[in-house]
Design a protein around this motif. Structure first.
Motif, PDB file in Angstrom:
ATOM      1  N   LYS A  75      28.734 -10.761 156.986  1.00 59.70           N
ATOM      2  CA  LYS A  75      28.301 -12.009 156.328  1.00 59.70           C
ATOM      3  C   LYS A  75      26.892 -12.433 156.777  1.00 59.70           C
ATOM      4  O   LYS A  75      26.614 -13.614 156.984  1.00 59.70           O
ATOM      5  CB  LYS A  75      29.290 -13.146 156.613  1.00 59.70           C
ATOM      6  CG  LYS A  75      30.619 -13.018 155.898  1.00 59.70           C
ATOM      7  CD  LYS A  75      31.414 -14.317 156.004  1.00 59.70           C
ATOM      8  CE  LYS A  75      32.578 -14.325 155.038  1.00 59.70           C
ATOM      9  NZ  LYS A  75      33.344 -15.572 155.105  1.00 59.70           N
ATOM     10  N   TYR A  78      25.158 -14.727 154.222  1.00 57.55           N
ATOM     11  CA  TYR A  78      25.976 -15.948 154.227  1.00 57.55           C
ATOM     12  C   TYR A  78      25.583 -16.831 155.407  1.00 57.55           C
ATOM     13  O   TYR A  78      25.346 -18.049 155.256  1.00 57.55           O
ATOM     14  CB  TYR A  78      27.444 -15.540 154.311  1.00 57.55           C
ATOM     15  CG  TYR A  78      28.455 -16.652 154.348  1.00 57.55           C
ATOM     16  CD1 TYR A  78      29.232 -16.947 153.242  1.00 57.55           C
ATOM     17  CD2 TYR A  78      28.683 -17.392 155.519  1.00 57.55           C
ATOM     18  CE1 TYR A  78      30.199 -17.957 153.266  1.00 57.55           C
ATOM     19  CE2 TYR A  78      29.636 -18.398 155.553  1.00 57.55           C
ATOM     20  CZ  TYR A  78      30.390 -18.669 154.433  1.00 57.55           C
ATOM     21  OH  TYR A  78      31.340 -19.661 154.471  1.00 57.55           O
ATOM     22  N   GLU A 119      31.207 -14.737 147.633  1.00 60.36           N
ATOM     23  CA  GLU A 119      30.890 -15.140 149.011  1.00 60.36           C
ATOM     24  C   GLU A 119      30.081 -16.440 149.045  1.00 60.36           C
ATOM     25  O   GLU A 119      30.296 -17.303 149.901  1.00 60.36           O
ATOM     26  CB  GLU A 119      30.126 -14.018 149.725  1.00 60.36           C
ATOM     27  CG  GLU A 119      29.981 -14.252 151.217  1.00 60.36           C
ATOM     28  CD  GLU A 119      29.510 -13.009 151.951  1.00 60.36           C
ATOM     29  OE1 GLU A 119      30.366 -12.189 152.358  1.00 60.36           O
ATOM     30  OE2 GLU A 119      28.275 -12.869 152.128  1.00 60.36           O
TER      31      GLU A 119
END
Length: 443
Positions: A75, A78, A119
């Motif tokens: 991630k 993110y 996401e």
């Protein structure tokens, strides 16, 4: 009063002369901008611009066409976006995010885009933010993802170009539909059909500047001020006054982006209300003058004051849709000529078991003020005890039930025959109006 819900002030074409473009747009009625990021660097610039200009807010995210930059492992992207969010209170959305099948159609790229999209939806939900959706040649897949992975705070369908039917499906799941310069193009049949067949409360406007300039600037750099052309075009297309369309869509934009709407509507008339609570509520969104009468204790002192004010400006009476409010309204209208009257509808003015102006939605108040009318002074309104007898409202077994039925319809409160007659006459109810309500009674 326009909110541009999607603009790239962070694009070099605008950035090199940013101060001029923002000030020029403000001069042309653009009050707020959402500067949208499309990758990490542009998101950082959007934040810098939002921090510098009070009229600008920022949206951060990675557009699907920048899939090569997006790192799904651990991630990484993110978390970069999450850290960016901590740097400014002016970040109000995640975007632009979504799917784009126009440039690259390979299945493995589509799959990467979907993972990026989902996401970033997860990020929006963690941060409790709405989203700005980019969907090109991918509307059905975009809809399916938004339905299967709901965004808590919903969002905006940027530069919507699909069918009216699908637009209504996006609206059902909570999204606003954004229209930009494309709406003004001759060949934009679907956009025109869509905007004409959805509710005004579901519409917002954008430029997508410096791209997609409206007619007559098509093909040129889309300046931020050109959003005014799009709104004016939509106003004619929808047969809605431009000022009204601006106000409604501005409010829509503020609501979906959870931005406080501090803009006020200018009202030239003096607005007569029932108390300080009403003034406090109305002054939060109306720029105007107010006069409060002391509840139902309205007197000739109020009349004399208002007659003097009337020499300078018009007066509009805005009281609660109940008996005390109607008592005030009728007293003033019978003693002052040419008063305007604004009526809030009872069904839109009930909150927490209370009925009143302060319980109404802003839209209902502004509708009432816009549609204010002069009091009808030439209608005979005196109801007699004989009239009540003729209608069975006294002297029969069902009289009390009938009076209760009518009292509930007119918010009169519980009344015996004497007080019922007094209240009916104070309200200015005609015999025909009383008979119509009475005829609707059934055991």
């Amino acid at each position: 009063m326009i909110f541009d819900t999607h603009i790239h002030l962070n694009d070099t074409k605008i950035l090199e002369n940013l101060d001029f473009y923002i000030k020029d747009a403000i001069k042309n009625g653009v009050n707020r901008f959402l500067c949208v990021g499309f990758d990490i660097p542009s998101s950082k610039i959007a934040i810098e611009i939002a921090n510098k200009y009070k009229e600008v807010y920022a949206s951060i995210g990675v557009i699907p066409t920048e899939h090569k930059q997006y790192e799904l492992e651990n991630k990484k992207t993110y978390n970069e976006l999450k850290e960016l969010y901590k740097t400014s209170s002016k970040i109000v959305a995640i975007g632009e995010i979504g799917l784009d099948y126009y440039w690259e159609k390979e299945d493995f790229i589509k799959e990467k885009q979907k993972k990026m999209f989902i996401e970033q939806i997860e990020l929006a939900n963690e941060l409790d933010l709405p989203v700005s959706i980019h969907a090109r040649n991918s509307l059905q897949d975009t809809f399916d993802i938004l339905k299967n992975f709901p965004v808590k705070q919903k969002g905006i369908m940027h530069c919507y170009s699909g069918s009216m039917e699908l637009a209504k499906e996006f609206i059902k799941i909570g999204y606003k539909i954004a229209f930009g310069g494309v709406l003004t193009f001759k060949n934009s049949k679907e956009s025109k059909e869509t905007i004409k067949n959805i509710d005004l409360k579901d519409i917002v406007f954008e430029t997508d500047a410096p791209y997609l300039a409206p007619t007559p600037y098509r093909g040129k750099l889309n300046e931020p001020k050109f959003i005014k052309n799009t709104v004016e075009f939509a106003s004619e297309l929808l047969n809605v006054e431009c000022e009204e369309l601006e106000r409604i869509t501005y409010e829509n934009s503020c609501k979906i982006l959870h931005v406080e709407n501090n803009e006020k509507v200018k009202i030239e008339d003096l607005i007569v209300v029932e108390g300080k609570t009403d003034i406090d509520f109305l002054s939060s969104f109306i720029d105007g003058d107010f006069y409060s009468v002391n509840g139902s204790a309205v007197s000739m002192t109020d009349v004399e004051y208002l007659k003097n004010v009337q020499k300078q400006k018009d007066i509009v009476v805005l009281t609660d849709p109940d008996f005390p409010g109607m008592k005030i309204r009728n007293f003033l209208n019978r003693n002052i000529e040419n008063l305007k009257n604004a009526y809030v509808r009872k069904e839109f003015s009930i909150k927490h078991h209370k009925v009143g102006v302060a319980e109404s939605e802003k839209e209902e108040i502004l509708r009432a003020l816009k549609k204010s009318i002069l009091y009808k002074r030439d209608v005979k309104t005196t109801i007699t005890i004989s009239d009540l007898l003729n209608l069975g409202l006294t002297g029969s077994e069902t009289s009390a039930k009938k009076r209760y039925f009518i009292s509930s319809k007119l918010s009169l409160g519980k009344s015996n025959t004497k007080s019922f007659l007094k209240k009916i006459n104070l309200l200015g109810i005609t015999f025909e109006e009383l008979k119509e309500i009475n005829d609707a009674y059934s055991e």
